[in-house]
Design a protein around this motif. Sequence first.
Motif, PDB file in Angstrom:
ATOM      1  N   HIS A   1       0.838  -1.203   0.000  1.00 17.01           N
ATOM      2  CA  HIS A   1       0.000   0.000   0.000  1.00 17.01           C
ATOM      3  C   HIS A   1       0.877   1.260   0.000  1.00 17.01           C
ATOM      4  O   HIS A   1       0.824   2.073   0.929  1.00 17.01           O
ATOM      5  N   PRO A   2       1.678   1.451  -1.040  1.00 15.24           N
ATOM      6  CA  PRO A   2       2.691   2.518  -0.992  1.00 15.24           C
ATOM      7  C   PRO A   2       2.150   3.942  -1.083  1.00 15.24           C
ATOM      8  O   PRO A   2       2.866   4.889  -0.748  1.00 15.24           O
ATOM      9  N   TYR A   3       0.907   4.103  -1.531  1.00 13.37           N
ATOM     10  CA  TYR A   3       0.341   5.443  -1.683  1.00 13.37           C
ATOM     11  C   TYR A   3      -0.793   5.666  -0.687  1.00 13.37           C
ATOM     12  O   TYR A   3      -1.391   4.717  -0.176  1.00 13.37           O
ATOM     13  N   PHE A   4      -1.102   6.924  -0.453  1.00 15.41           N
ATOM     14  CA  PHE A   4      -2.244   7.235   0.403  1.00 15.41           C
ATOM     15  C   PHE A   4      -3.555   6.839  -0.278  1.00 15.41           C
ATOM     16  O   PHE A   4      -4.527   6.485   0.380  1.00 15.41           O
ATOM     17  N   ASP A   5      -3.595   6.916  -1.595  1.00 15.73           N
ATOM     18  CA  ASP A   5      -4.814   6.598  -2.346  1.00 15.73           C
ATOM     19  C   ASP A   5      -4.405   6.000  -3.685  1.00 15.73           C
ATOM     20  O   ASP A   5      -3.266   6.163  -4.136  1.00 15.73           O
ATOM     21  N   GLY A   6      -5.335   5.291  -4.315  1.00 15.18           N
ATOM     22  CA  GLY A   6      -5.088   4.765  -5.653  1.00 15.18           C
ATOM     23  C   GLY A   6      -4.428   3.401  -5.702  1.00 15.18           C
ATOM     24  O   GLY A   6      -4.126   2.899  -6.790  1.00 15.18           O
ATOM     25  N   ASN A   7      -4.212   2.764  -4.552  1.00 13.92           N
ATOM     26  CA  ASN A   7      -3.489   1.493  -4.537  1.00 13.92           C
ATOM     27  C   ASN A   7      -4.232   0.374  -5.262  1.00 13.92           C
ATOM     28  O   ASN A   7      -3.610  -0.450  -5.932  1.00 13.92           O
ATOM     29  N   GLY A   8      -5.560   0.344  -5.129  1.00 14.02           N
ATOM     30  CA  GLY A   8      -6.331  -0.694  -5.805  1.00 14.02           C
ATOM     31  C   GLY A   8      -6.259  -0.564  -7.312  1.00 14.02           C
ATOM     32  O   GLY A   8      -6.026  -1.544  -8.030  1.00 14.02           O
ATOM     33  N   ARG A   9      -6.459   0.656  -7.814  1.00 16.43           N
ATOM     34  CA  ARG A   9      -6.388   0.881  -9.260  1.00 16.43           C
ATOM     35  C   ARG A   9      -4.986   0.587  -9.781  1.00 16.43           C
ATOM     36  O   ARG A   9      -4.821  -0.054 -10.829  1.00 16.43           O
ATOM     37  N   MET A  10      -3.980   1.036  -9.063  1.00 24.42           N
ATOM     38  CA  MET A  10      -2.601   0.767  -9.469  1.00 24.42           C
ATOM     39  C   MET A  10      -2.316  -0.734  -9.446  1.00 24.42           C
ATOM     40  O   MET A  10      -1.651  -1.270 -10.341  1.00 24.42           O
ATOM     41  N   GLY A  11      -2.824  -1.421  -8.425  1.00 25.30           N
ATOM     42  CA  GLY A  11      -2.611  -2.861  -8.332  1.00 25.30           C
ATOM     43  C   GLY A  11      -3.211  -3.608  -9.506  1.00 25.30           C
ATOM     44  O   GLY A  11      -2.615  -4.560 -10.034  1.00 25.30           O
ATOM     45  N   ARG A  12      -4.390  -3.181  -9.943  1.00 24.21           N
ATOM     46  CA  ARG A  12      -5.025  -3.847 -11.091  1.00 24.21           C
ATOM     47  C   ARG A  12      -4.304  -3.504 -12.395  1.00 24.21           C
ATOM     48  O   ARG A  12      -4.229  -4.335 -13.303  1.00 24.21           O
ATOM     49  N   PHE A  13      -3.768  -2.301 -12.489  1.00 23.50           N
ATOM     50  CA  PHE A  13      -2.929  -1.975 -13.649  1.00 23.50           C
ATOM     51  C   PHE A  13      -1.690  -2.873 -13.673  1.00 23.50           C
ATOM     52  O   PHE A  13      -1.290  -3.383 -14.725  1.00 23.50           O
ATOM     53  N   ILE A  14      -1.066  -3.053 -12.514  1.00 26.39           N
ATOM     54  CA  ILE A  14       0.110  -3.919 -12.432  1.00 26.39           C
ATOM     55  C   ILE A  14      -0.256  -5.345 -12.835  1.00 26.39           C
ATOM     56  O   ILE A  14       0.477  -6.005 -13.583  1.00 26.39           O
ATOM     57  N   MET A  15      -1.382  -5.822 -12.334  1.00 23.48           N
ATOM     58  CA  MET A  15      -1.855  -7.161 -12.697  1.00 23.48           C
ATOM     59  C   MET A  15      -1.920  -7.308 -14.214  1.00 23.48           C
ATOM     60  O   MET A  15      -1.454  -8.310 -14.783  1.00 23.48           O
TER      61      MET A  15
END
Length: 364
Positions: free
Chosen positions: A304-318
Amino acid sequence: EYIENLEGLNVYSLAAALVYSSANQFQNAPIQMRTALSMVTDASDVLSVLLAGNHSVIAGRLVGAFRNIGRDLIADNILKGMQAADLKVQEEDPFVEKVQVSFGRRDVSPYVNRMRLMWAQMRESIIAHFPEQPHQTIDIETYMAEVEDKYVTDAYHSLSIEGYRVTRELIELVRSGSWQAEGSDESKRHLDAMAAKGYWNAFQEVKKAVLAVLEGRNAGDVLEQTHSDWYLALFGPSVAAGIIKQSDLAGYRTGPVYIRQSMHTPPGREAVRDMMPTLFDLLAEEENAAVRVVLGHFIFVYIHPYFDGNGRMGRFIMNLMMASGGYPWTIVPVTRRDEYMKALEAASVKQDIVPFTKFLASLI
């Protein structure tokens, strides 16, 4: 003597905690115990506790435990110290199995060691439960066209999972360029509209990364070099509209963050800065695409490296990792949000990656 005060709490020192841990603890919580063992850089403190209590049986257990994680020098020094005191030690490995993870003695972050252990422990389960990598040659132009075709659906579900109230019509307007923030003060300041605009901008950056991977670049390296661009694009419109502060674009979080309805507490800010480079290294070194897909997403949201946006970023990484294995761009539907969150929770809290692996596999 072995009690320390930590922020008002009386706790055992690391050496004492290892000595007083039962044999069952090594079997029931192997990741935690190996992480604790990896923090020991010298036998002195552990040996002091062992000798003070004549703990020859426990010494044998710890010698085996240190040898299990590749710390042979510490194991040997404990043995020599006990033998010098005329205490007989029977070495035994308290762990059920040996994990092939190398711990450098200069690794200062237990979080990094824990992450490497999780990776090593989880990868075989992922390989066993995730579809094999497609063998056909990828037509890059066709693949990228399919990614573009999925944009509206992907944006709708990814934003909806995070609680934004967006419509397919709004997403399509943003995509087509027909929506103009300058034309509507109300829309310009609307959080949902800014999220849709940010998602579109970030999607463009992610597509560049996907193309680079399809053209043969290492997915872990591409992620390391581009993920900050995704984040800036994701939240740039909200900064421009005055919804969030400019400082929120600075990068990794500078304080604690908590996940609603989760027992998992993400690591502190210092740990984030140790763990993220290690995540990129693990992805770059990982040969199996399925492991990159599942753990790329999971470990990122675990950190969870950011205060916000971790879910969206995680799905982009996926999906970047999906492309690295020839898997199609995959959408997590909002209708399965509860199942998705429960699977992530099981991986984060219980280190059980199977539910999350099966969940992602069911979407392909």
